[in-house]
Design a protein around this motif. Structure first.
Motif, PDB file in Angstrom:
ATOM      1  N   GLY A  90       0.806  -1.217   0.000  1.00  0.00           N
ATOM      2  CA  GLY A  90       0.000   0.000   0.000  1.00  0.00           C
ATOM      3  C   GLY A  90       0.837   1.263   0.000  1.00  0.00           C
ATOM      4  O   GLY A  90       2.049   1.226  -0.193  1.00  0.00           O
ATOM      5  N   PHE A  91       0.173   2.382   0.214  1.00  0.00           N
ATOM      6  CA  PHE A  91       0.862   3.671   0.297  1.00  0.00           C
ATOM      7  C   PHE A  91       0.725   4.228   1.715  1.00  0.00           C
ATOM      8  O   PHE A  91      -0.318   4.074   2.346  1.00  0.00           O
ATOM      9  N   ALA A  92       1.774   4.903   2.177  1.00  0.00           N
ATOM     10  CA  ALA A  92       1.685   5.589   3.470  1.00  0.00           C
ATOM     11  C   ALA A  92       1.107   6.981   3.249  1.00  0.00           C
ATOM     12  O   ALA A  92       1.200   7.517   2.129  1.00  0.00           O
ATOM     13  N   ASP A  93       0.548   7.535   4.284  1.00  0.00           N
ATOM     14  CA  ASP A  93      -0.024   8.889   4.201  1.00  0.00           C
ATOM     15  C   ASP A  93       1.004   9.857   3.591  1.00  0.00           C
ATOM     16  O   ASP A  93       2.150   9.916   4.039  1.00  0.00           O
ATOM     17  N   GLY A  94       0.631  10.580   2.576  1.00  0.00           N
ATOM     18  CA  GLY A  94       1.513  11.579   1.972  1.00  0.00           C
ATOM     19  C   GLY A  94       2.474  11.033   0.927  1.00  0.00           C
ATOM     20  O   GLY A  94       3.167  11.794   0.255  1.00  0.00           O
ATOM     21  N   GLU A  95       2.502   9.716   0.773  1.00  0.00           N
ATOM     22  CA  GLU A  95       3.455   9.127  -0.180  1.00  0.00           C
ATOM     23  C   GLU A  95       3.111   9.525  -1.617  1.00  0.00           C
ATOM     24  O   GLU A  95       1.948   9.608  -1.999  1.00  0.00           O
ATOM     25  N   LEU A  96       4.170   9.749  -2.400  1.00  0.00           N
ATOM     26  CA  LEU A  96       3.993  10.143  -3.792  1.00  0.00           C
ATOM     27  C   LEU A  96       3.504   8.948  -4.622  1.00  0.00           C
ATOM     28  O   LEU A  96       4.122   7.881  -4.615  1.00  0.00           O
ATOM     29  N   ILE A  97       2.389   9.136  -5.319  1.00  0.00           N
ATOM     30  CA  ILE A  97       1.859   8.074  -6.192  1.00  0.00           C
ATOM     31  C   ILE A  97       2.366   8.291  -7.626  1.00  0.00           C
ATOM     32  O   ILE A  97       2.871   7.388  -8.253  1.00  0.00           O
ATOM     33  N   PHE A  98       2.204   9.494  -8.145  1.00  0.00           N
ATOM     34  CA  PHE A  98       2.874   9.816  -9.412  1.00  0.00           C
ATOM     35  C   PHE A  98       3.100  11.316  -9.581  1.00  0.00           C
ATOM     36  O   PHE A  98       2.465  12.133  -8.925  1.00  0.00           O
ATOM     37  N   ARG A  99       4.048  11.608 -10.466  1.00  0.00           N
ATOM     38  CA  ARG A  99       4.325  12.993 -10.851  1.00  0.00           C
ATOM     39  C   ARG A  99       4.316  13.025 -12.378  1.00  0.00           C
ATOM     40  O   ARG A  99       5.050  12.275 -13.033  1.00  0.00           O
ATOM     41  N   ILE A 100       3.440  13.854 -12.940  1.00  0.00           N
ATOM     42  CA  ILE A 100       3.288  13.926 -14.393  1.00  0.00           C
ATOM     43  C   ILE A 100       3.703  15.319 -14.865  1.00  0.00           C
ATOM     44  O   ILE A 100       3.171  16.317 -14.385  1.00  0.00           O
ATOM     45  N   PRO A 101       4.643  15.390 -15.799  1.00  0.00           N
ATOM     46  CA  PRO A 101       5.076  16.709 -16.273  1.00  0.00           C
ATOM     47  C   PRO A 101       3.981  17.401 -17.083  1.00  0.00           C
ATOM     48  O   PRO A 101       3.201  16.745 -17.769  1.00  0.00           O
ATOM     49  N   ARG A 102       3.939  18.705 -16.986  1.00  0.00           N
ATOM     50  CA  ARG A 102       2.964  19.502 -17.734  1.00  0.00           C
ATOM     51  C   ARG A 102       3.032  19.252 -19.231  1.00  0.00           C
ATOM     52  O   ARG A 102       2.045  19.353 -19.931  1.00  0.00           O
ATOM     53  N   GLU A 103       4.250  18.979 -19.714  1.00  0.00           N
ATOM     54  CA  GLU A 103       4.378  18.817 -21.165  1.00  0.00           C
ATOM     55  C   GLU A 103       3.602  17.602 -21.683  1.00  0.00           C
ATOM     56  O   GLU A 103       3.342  17.511 -22.868  1.00  0.00           O
ATOM     57  N   CYS A 104       3.235  16.694 -20.804  1.00  0.00           N
ATOM     58  CA  CYS A 104       2.405  15.555 -21.229  1.00  0.00           C
ATOM     59  C   CYS A 104       0.917  15.890 -21.165  1.00  0.00           C
ATOM     60  O   CYS A 104       0.083  15.151 -21.678  1.00  0.00           O
ATOM     61  N   CYS A 105       0.575  16.964 -20.482  1.00  0.00           N
ATOM     62  CA  CYS A 105      -0.830  17.346 -20.364  1.00  0.00           C
ATOM     63  C   CYS A 105      -1.247  18.093 -21.624  1.00  0.00           C
ATOM     64  O   CYS A 105      -0.417  18.619 -22.353  1.00  0.00           O
ATOM     65  N   VAL A 106      -2.547  18.118 -21.891  1.00  0.00           N
ATOM     66  CA  VAL A 106      -3.042  18.895 -23.022  1.00  0.00           C
ATOM     67  C   VAL A 106      -3.677  20.154 -22.459  1.00  0.00           C
ATOM     68  O   VAL A 106      -4.626  20.076 -21.675  1.00  0.00           O
ATOM     69  N   THR A 107      -3.121  21.295 -22.824  1.00  0.00           N
ATOM     70  CA  THR A 107      -3.597  22.547 -22.253  1.00  0.00           C
ATOM     71  C   THR A 107      -4.092  23.485 -23.349  1.00  0.00           C
ATOM     72  O   THR A 107      -3.886  23.249 -24.537  1.00  0.00           O
ATOM     73  N   GLN A 108      -4.694  24.562 -22.896  1.00  0.00           N
ATOM     74  CA  GLN A 108      -5.147  25.605 -23.801  1.00  0.00           C
ATOM     75  C   GLN A 108      -3.975  26.146 -24.637  1.00  0.00           C
ATOM     76  O   GLN A 108      -4.142  26.486 -25.798  1.00  0.00           O
ATOM     77  N   ASP A 109      -2.791  26.212 -24.022  1.00  0.00           N
ATOM     78  CA  ASP A 109      -1.612  26.696 -24.756  1.00  0.00           C
ATOM     79  C   ASP A 109      -1.287  25.821 -25.962  1.00  0.00           C
ATOM     80  O   ASP A 109      -0.839  26.320 -26.988  1.00  0.00           O
TER      81      ASP A 109
ATOM     82  N   THR B 184      -6.777  10.259  -2.217  1.00  0.00           N
ATOM     83  CA  THR B 184      -5.572  10.854  -2.793  1.00  0.00           C
ATOM     84  C   THR B 184      -5.720  12.372  -2.767  1.00  0.00           C
ATOM     85  O   THR B 184      -6.829  12.879  -2.630  1.00  0.00           O
ATOM     86  N   SER B 185      -4.617  13.071  -2.886  1.00  0.00           N
ATOM     87  CA  SER B 185      -4.723  14.520  -3.027  1.00  0.00           C
ATOM     88  C   SER B 185      -3.787  14.999  -4.122  1.00  0.00           C
ATOM     89  O   SER B 185      -2.718  14.433  -4.342  1.00  0.00           O
ATOM     90  N   LEU B 186      -4.248  16.028  -4.816  1.00  0.00           N
ATOM     91  CA  LEU B 186      -3.543  16.534  -5.988  1.00  0.00           C
ATOM     92  C   LEU B 186      -2.813  17.816  -5.642  1.00  0.00           C
ATOM     93  O   LEU B 186      -3.348  18.678  -4.955  1.00  0.00           O
ATOM     94  N   GLU B 187      -1.582  17.936  -6.097  1.00  0.00           N
ATOM     95  CA  GLU B 187      -0.871  19.200  -6.008  1.00  0.00           C
ATOM     96  C   GLU B 187      -0.493  19.610  -7.414  1.00  0.00           C
ATOM     97  O   GLU B 187      -0.066  18.782  -8.207  1.00  0.00           O
ATOM     98  N   SER B 188      -0.647  20.875  -7.679  1.00  0.00           N
ATOM     99  CA  SER B 188      -0.500  21.336  -9.045  1.00  0.00           C
ATOM    100  C   SER B 188       0.551  22.440  -9.129  1.00  0.00           C
ATOM    101  O   SER B 188       0.454  23.437  -8.430  1.00  0.00           O
ATOM    102  N   TYR B 189       1.554  22.238  -9.942  1.00  0.00           N
ATOM    103  CA  TYR B 189       2.647  23.209 -10.069  1.00  0.00           C
ATOM    104  C   TYR B 189       2.794  23.645 -11.516  1.00  0.00           C
ATOM    105  O   TYR B 189       2.201  23.069 -12.409  1.00  0.00           O
ATOM    106  N   ASP B 190       3.621  24.635 -11.731  1.00  0.00           N
ATOM    107  CA  ASP B 190       3.854  25.100 -13.095  1.00  0.00           C
ATOM    108  C   ASP B 190       4.336  23.982 -14.007  1.00  0.00           C
ATOM    109  O   ASP B 190       3.920  23.883 -15.145  1.00  0.00           O
ATOM    110  N   ASP B 191       5.232  23.156 -13.503  1.00  0.00           N
ATOM    111  CA  ASP B 191       5.893  22.198 -14.387  1.00  0.00           C
ATOM    112  C   ASP B 191       5.362  20.768 -14.297  1.00  0.00           C
ATOM    113  O   ASP B 191       5.687  19.942 -15.128  1.00  0.00           O
ATOM    114  N   TYR B 192       4.617  20.478 -13.269  1.00  0.00           N
ATOM    115  CA  TYR B 192       4.109  19.106 -13.130  1.00  0.00           C
ATOM    116  C   TYR B 192       2.937  19.068 -12.162  1.00  0.00           C
ATOM    117  O   TYR B 192       2.676  20.044 -11.447  1.00  0.00           O
TER     118      TYR B 192
END
Ligand SMILES: *[C@@H]1O[C@H](CO)[C@@H](O)[C@H](O)[C@H]1NC(C)=O
Ligand SMILES: CC(=O)N[C@H]1CO[C@H](CO)[C@@H](O)[C@@H]1O
Length: 388
Positions: free
Chosen positions: A134-153, A322-330
């Motif tokens: 399993g995962f412990a509280d706060g453990e990172l499940i995944f990090r996805i770079p913005r460049e893989c996302c599809v954005t308005q840009d 789960t909880s999501l954190e959103s940054y400029d790059d990922y």
């Protein structure tokens, strides 16, 4: 020259649409400002860090197709051969998700925990799970770079139709966020279908992992329905007006995108473009995430819709683990509370509260009703109080 002329005709159509006040729905309007209570942990957490990292903020959300999960596509044998087996073995038995994971992992900033797996969800379709550990509280499940996302840009900077999208944005065409994102992915999807080397289309590995047509992966949406079906099933229901509004918006988008796409994908006929734009709208409505994005000078905050691969594999639950954190790059997904082995991971798309969005609207917008496993068609036929 030809392309310029055709683009112009799209612009004229666009101006006409504006002046005739084509019905449009504000997709994010009612949802993004109220921060869903049970989802707020992630949002507050993200905000707290904002000053230090200049990050984007992520607010509320969309859902995804209500899946009965009957028509899971079978792996394409060609893909199977070309694929490194590692993603298949480590994360999922689903070929299309393995292809997605493999592509994500080609980006140096991607991290996908070896404990993260994709399996068939009890809710229909696929979902994210913890593996045998399993995962412990706060453990990172995944990090996805913005460049893989599809954005308005991506839409605004596109070489072939970026100018058209820029104009639609400047003119504030009704529902332009959805038009940009859907129009862009519809064009890319149609191009990719004609290409031998699919990797020439940046997001192809993502596109092949999501359903483009009705019933694929249990996907259904009022956008796919015939007018007769809408009349007979939704006719007197609470969802009727919203369904009409959405369908009207999609019809306008189809008209616009035909003029834009035809010169780019020359052999695409009207019907194919119509199907692609409908599929794209369903994808964007049911899977895109609305984000509040600050302008460079920090003076204004705009709402933008983005498609965030892998996160959209997770099913909705009002009290997510789960909880999501959103940054400029990922974007980051972390465990919220301890998660034991073989447990399904949930993400909250949009809080289930009638003052935020009533259940019938959940259906017209996102294509599913949270917490309801009964087939929606039956609920409608039985005149369920959700709709009547
Ligand atoms: C609809 O009504 C039929 C007949 O009364 C019943 O068998 C069925 O379970 C109902 N379905 C739902 C989803 O309520
Ligand atoms: C669906 C589910 O298991 N939700 C749980 C996820 O974790 C949070 C925090 O520990 C719980 O409150 C949820 O009930």
């Amino acid at each position: 020259m030809m392309a310029v002329l055709l683009l112009l005709s799209a612009v004229v159509t666009l101006l006409l649409l504006q002046s005739t006040e084509v019905g449009a729905f504000v997709f994010v309007g009612s949802t993004h400002r109220q921060q869903p209570r049970s989802c707020s942990t992630s949002i507050l957490f993200a905000k707290k860090k904002k000053k230090a990292t200049q990050q984007r903020r992520t607010a509320a959300i969309a859902g995804k197709g209500f899946g009965v999960g009957k028509s899971l596509t079978t792996p394409n044998p060609q893909q199977q051969q070309s694929l490194k087996p590692s993603a298949l073995i480590a994360h999922t038995e689903s070929q299309m998700h393995a292809t997605l994971i493999q592509w994500l992992q080609e980006h140096p900033t991607t991290f996908i925990s070896p404990k993260f797996t994709i399996q068939q969800s009890k809710l229909g379709g696929y979902g994210g799970f913890s593996s045998t550990s399993g995962f412990a509280d706060g453990e990172l499940i995944f990090r996805i770079p913005r460049e893989c996302c599809v954005t308005q840009d991506d839409a605004l900077r596109d070489i072939t139709c970026g100018e058209f999208f820029q104009l639609a944005k400047i003119k504030r065409v009704p529902s332009y966020q959805m038009l940009l994102l859907s129009g862009f992915i519809a064009k890319e999807y149609l191009l990719s279908k004609r290409m031998k080397d699919k990797s020439a289309i940046k997001h192809w590995s993502y596109f092949q992992s999501i359903p483009w047509v009705q019933n694929q992966l249990g996907q259904d949406h009022v956008i796919f329905w015939s007018q007769e079906k809408v009349e007979s099933l939704l006719g007197e229901s609470l969802a009727y007006n919203d369904a009409l509004l959405i369908r009207k918006t999609v019809d306008s988008a189809i008209r616009l995108m035909k003029d834009v796409i035809q010169p780019i994908v020359e052999d695409a006929d009207d019907e194919e473009i119509e199907e692609a734009v409908k599929g794209a709208f369903v994808i964007c409505l049911s899977r895109s995430f609305a984000e509040e994005v600050e302008s460079d000078d920090g003076a204004t905050v705009e709402i933008e819709n983005a498609l965030l691969p892998l996160l959209d594999v997770l099913q909705h639950f009002n009290d997510p683990n789960t909880s999501l954190e959103s940054y400029d790059d990922y974007i980051l997904l972390r465990a919220r509370g301890d998660i034991s082995a073989d447990e399904e991971l949930f993400h909250c798309y949009q809080e289930e509260r009638d003052d935020v969005i009533p259940k019938h609207k959940f259906f017209t917008r996102y294509g599913f009703i949270p917490g309801v496993r009964a087939p929606v068609i039956e609920l409608l036929q039985n005149k369920s109080s959700i709709f009547f």
